[in-house]
Scaffold this motif. Structure first.
Motif, PDB file in Angstrom:
ATOM      1  N   THR A  24      47.212  -9.475 -13.151  1.00 31.78           N
ATOM      2  CA  THR A  24      45.799  -9.339 -13.522  1.00 31.78           C
ATOM      3  C   THR A  24      45.352 -10.455 -14.450  1.00 31.78           C
ATOM      4  N   ILE A  25      46.163 -10.794 -15.422  1.00 32.39           N
ATOM      5  CA  ILE A  25      45.813 -11.868 -16.356  1.00 32.39           C
ATOM      6  C   ILE A  25      45.610 -13.180 -15.594  1.00 32.39           C
ATOM      7  N   ILE A  26      46.538 -13.495 -14.720  1.00 30.51           N
ATOM      8  CA  ILE A  26      46.446 -14.754 -13.972  1.00 30.51           C
ATOM      9  C   ILE A  26      45.227 -14.760 -13.058  1.00 30.51           C
ATOM     10  N   LEU A  27      45.024 -13.685 -12.296  1.00 28.80           N
ATOM     11  CA  LEU A  27      43.868 -13.624 -11.401  1.00 28.80           C
ATOM     12  C   LEU A  27      42.547 -13.654 -12.170  1.00 28.80           C
ATOM     13  N   SER A  28      42.478 -12.916 -13.267  1.00 29.55           N
ATOM     14  CA  SER A  28      41.246 -12.869 -14.068  1.00 29.55           C
ATOM     15  C   SER A  28      40.939 -14.232 -14.679  1.00 29.55           C
ATOM     16  N   TRP A  29      41.952 -14.922 -15.114  1.00 31.44           N
ATOM     17  CA  TRP A  29      41.788 -16.259 -15.677  1.00 31.44           C
ATOM     18  C   TRP A  29      41.255 -17.212 -14.611  1.00 31.44           C
ATOM     19  N   ILE A  30      41.887 -17.193 -13.436  1.00 28.45           N
ATOM     20  CA  ILE A  30      41.471 -18.084 -12.348  1.00 28.45           C
ATOM     21  C   ILE A  30      40.026 -17.789 -11.928  1.00 28.45           C
TER      22      ILE A  30
END
Length: 141
Positions: A24-30
């Motif tokens: 989630t952190i990676i997807l939300s950041w992207i």
């Protein structure tokens, strides 16, 4: 079996939350373009997702899918668990992402993006835990 299964479900909850939060952190950041938005969304869902996941595990533990009274542990069961969990998890992420980002479209984008990544990750998590005997008095067939 009841007391032992709680330990297993808690351990599964924690390991899945680690995997899910990183995703989630990676997807939300992207998607948001902001690493802090990604971190806020990822950490906000830790509590909600752990509670929802634990309840989902307990519900599936009580569901009997076999005709002879034994709980069926199979690929079909894991796929069904994957789909039901993904629906619950995606809805939670969409709502949290919308609230944190202030943009409903960002919530939708993050939710839809994670459907694919999380279903793959969750299925692999279920298959891994199926091979682990932690929290089981005996392996159910």
């Amino acid at each position: 079996m009841k007391d032992v299964s709680h330990k297993r479900h808690i351990a599964k909850t924690i390991t899945w939350r680690i995997v899910g939060t990183i995703d989630t952190i990676i997807l939300s950041w992207i998607i948001s373009g902001n690493p802090f938005t990604g971190l806020k969304i990822g950490f906000a869902e830790v509590i909600t997702k752990m509670l929802l996941y634990y309840l989902h595990e307990r519900a599936w533990f009580k569901i009997n899918l076999s005709k002879d009274g034994r709980i069926l542990e199979s690929r079909k069961r894991h796929i069904a668990k994957t789909i039901t969990w993904r629906f619950i998890g995606t809805l939670d992420t969409m709502i949290l992402a919308w609230i944190i980002s202030g943009d409903p479209l960002t919530g939708l984008k993050i939710g839809f993006a994670e459907v694919i990544t999380k279903m793959i990750l969750y299925y692999l998590h279920e298959r891994t835990w199926y091979k682990i005997n932690y929290g089981l008095n005996e392996r159910r067939k």
